[in-house]
Design an enzyme around this catalytic site. Structure first.
Site, PDB file in Angstrom:
ATOM      1  N   GLY A 175       0.806  -1.221   0.000  1.00  0.00           N
ATOM      2  CA  GLY A 175       0.000   0.000   0.000  1.00  0.00           C
ATOM      3  C   GLY A 175       0.835   1.265   0.000  1.00  0.00           C
ATOM      4  O   GLY A 175       1.880   1.350  -0.650  1.00  0.00           O
ATOM      5  N   VAL A 176       0.377   2.243   0.743  1.00  0.00           N
ATOM      6  CA  VAL A 176       1.076   3.531   0.771  1.00  0.00           C
ATOM      7  C   VAL A 176       2.451   3.381   1.429  1.00  0.00           C
ATOM      8  O   VAL A 176       3.403   4.086   1.071  1.00  0.00           O
ATOM      9  CB  VAL A 176       0.195   4.607   1.454  1.00  0.00           C
ATOM     10  CG1 VAL A 176       0.058   4.392   2.933  1.00  0.00           C
ATOM     11  CG2 VAL A 176       0.709   5.993   1.143  1.00  0.00           C
ATOM     12  N   ASP A 177       2.564   2.461   2.340  1.00  0.00           N
ATOM     13  CA  ASP A 177       3.848   2.189   3.003  1.00  0.00           C
ATOM     14  C   ASP A 177       4.896   1.747   1.971  1.00  0.00           C
ATOM     15  O   ASP A 177       6.025   2.266   1.941  1.00  0.00           O
ATOM     16  CB  ASP A 177       3.602   1.089   4.055  1.00  0.00           C
ATOM     17  CG  ASP A 177       4.765   0.882   5.013  1.00  0.00           C
ATOM     18  OD1 ASP A 177       5.710   1.696   5.010  1.00  0.00           O
ATOM     19  OD2 ASP A 177       4.716  -0.106   5.772  1.00  0.00           O
TER      20      ASP A 177
HETATM   21  N1  APR Z   1      -0.631   7.828  -1.992  1.00  0.00           N
HETATM   22  C1  APR Z   1      -1.708   8.055  -1.211  1.00  0.00           C
HETATM   23  N2  APR Z   1      -2.507   7.078  -0.755  1.00  0.00           N
HETATM   24  C2  APR Z   1      -2.204   5.807  -1.113  1.00  0.00           C
HETATM   25  C3  APR Z   1      -1.089   5.485  -1.913  1.00  0.00           C
HETATM   26  C4  APR Z   1      -0.283   6.559  -2.358  1.00  0.00           C
HETATM   27  N3  APR Z   1       0.793   6.372  -3.132  1.00  0.00           N
HETATM   28  N4  APR Z   1      -1.061   4.135  -2.076  1.00  0.00           N
HETATM   29  C5  APR Z   1      -2.106   3.638  -1.418  1.00  0.00           C
HETATM   30  N5  APR Z   1      -2.809   4.637  -0.826  1.00  0.00           N
HETATM   31  C6  APR Z   1      -4.031   4.566  -0.017  1.00  0.00           C
HETATM   32  C7  APR Z   1      -4.944   3.388  -0.182  1.00  0.00           C
HETATM   33  O1  APR Z   1      -5.781   3.579  -1.304  1.00  0.00           O
HETATM   34  C8  APR Z   1      -5.734   3.422   1.112  1.00  0.00           C
HETATM   35  O2  APR Z   1      -6.863   4.251   0.985  1.00  0.00           O
HETATM   36  O3  APR Z   1      -3.651   4.497   1.346  1.00  0.00           O
HETATM   37  C9  APR Z   1      -4.779   4.079   2.105  1.00  0.00           C
HETATM   38  C10 APR Z   1      -4.314   3.199   3.237  1.00  0.00           C
HETATM   39  O4  APR Z   1      -4.163   1.867   2.783  1.00  0.00           O
HETATM   40  P1  APR Z   1      -2.914   0.951   3.182  1.00  0.00           P
HETATM   41  O5  APR Z   1      -1.690   1.457   2.528  1.00  0.00           O
HETATM   42  O6  APR Z   1      -3.306  -0.447   2.915  1.00  0.00           O
HETATM   43  O7  APR Z   1      -2.729   1.229   4.781  1.00  0.00           O
HETATM   44  P2  APR Z   1      -3.486   0.595   6.050  1.00  0.00           P
HETATM   45  O8  APR Z   1      -4.892   0.193   5.756  1.00  0.00           O
HETATM   46  O9  APR Z   1      -3.238   1.562   7.173  1.00  0.00           O
HETATM   47  O10 APR Z   1      -2.717  -0.740   6.334  1.00  0.00           O
HETATM   48  C11 APR Z   1      -1.413  -0.700   6.866  1.00  0.00           C
HETATM   49  O11 APR Z   1      -0.468  -1.937   5.079  1.00  0.00           O
HETATM   50  O12 APR Z   1       1.304  -2.689   3.862  1.00  0.00           O
HETATM   51  C12 APR Z   1       0.897  -2.179   4.908  1.00  0.00           C
HETATM   52  O13 APR Z   1       2.903  -1.977   6.178  1.00  0.00           O
HETATM   53  C13 APR Z   1       1.583  -1.545   6.057  1.00  0.00           C
HETATM   54  O14 APR Z   1       0.969  -3.456   7.307  1.00  0.00           O
HETATM   55  C14 APR Z   1       0.669  -2.098   7.099  1.00  0.00           C
HETATM   56  C15 APR Z   1      -0.706  -1.970   6.474  1.00  0.00           C
END
Ligand code: APR
Length: 167
Positions: free
Chosen positions: A30-32
């Protein structure tokens, strides 16, 4: 005003972007994943020195190869059924990120929709919490930006903010 934009948070030229991390702070999907790819491997190396982060807390790192000067990593709640303090942990994640920013002279900050992807938090409820806390801190910053990756999430935030503003 809290700004709502659609796009990729890694492209923003702000003092800090917030990462929706996991407690290891060493990267994920994801965003991470996007933030770690854009910041380069030094972010992971730096974060190894931080010793992790419990849900609801926040940690500061340099931005390395990002346009942003800093990364604030926070850990949102994993959604279970809403009866395990998820709302409080999500609020804490936003609040502690903003407090950490203030303590470090950060004037512009961008947030993704924490916990609404892999962690499964219901998007509408998460948007209400996110925007309520951002609005509370807005007078203390030059810019607070909510960055939504999808058009649907962007429209949801616009609607929720308008409803909160009485529109
Ligand atoms: N920019 C902005 N937002 C983004 C981006 C980006 N480049 N990529 C993804 N997102 C959005 C997704 O669409 C979602 O709405 O970020 C939001 C949060 O989603 P996740 O990244 O899945 O975060 P979260 O639900 O908090 O889960 C955290 O995900 O991989 C991991 O290491 C992280 O284990 C942790 C978990």
């Amino acid at each position: 005003m809290v700004e709502i934009v659609q796009g990729d948070i890694t492209t923003l030229d702000v003092d800090a972007i917030v990462n929706a991390a996991n407690p290891s702070l060493l990267g994920g999907g994801g965003v991470d994943g996007a933030i770690h790819r854009a910041a380069g491997p030094r972010l992971r190396e730096y974060n190894k020195t931080l010793g992790g982060c419990p849900p609801g807390e926040a940690r500061l790192s340099p931005g390395f190869d990002l346009p942003a000067r800093h990364v604030i990593s926070t850990v949102g709640p994993v959604w279970h059924a809403g009866d395990q303090g998820e709302a409080q942990v999500l609020e804490n994640a936003y609040r502690n990120s903003l407090e950490l920013a203030l303590a470090n002279g950060i004037r512009s900050i961008a947030f993704p929709a924490i916990s609404t992807g892999v962690y499964g938090y219901p998007k509408e409820q998460a948007a209400r919490i996110a925007l309520r806390v951002m609005k509370e801190y807005e007078p203390k910053f030059d810019r607070i930006i909510a960055v939504l990756h999808s058009p649907e999430d962007y429209e949801r935030y616009r609607r929720v903010l308008a409803e909160m503003d009485g529109g």
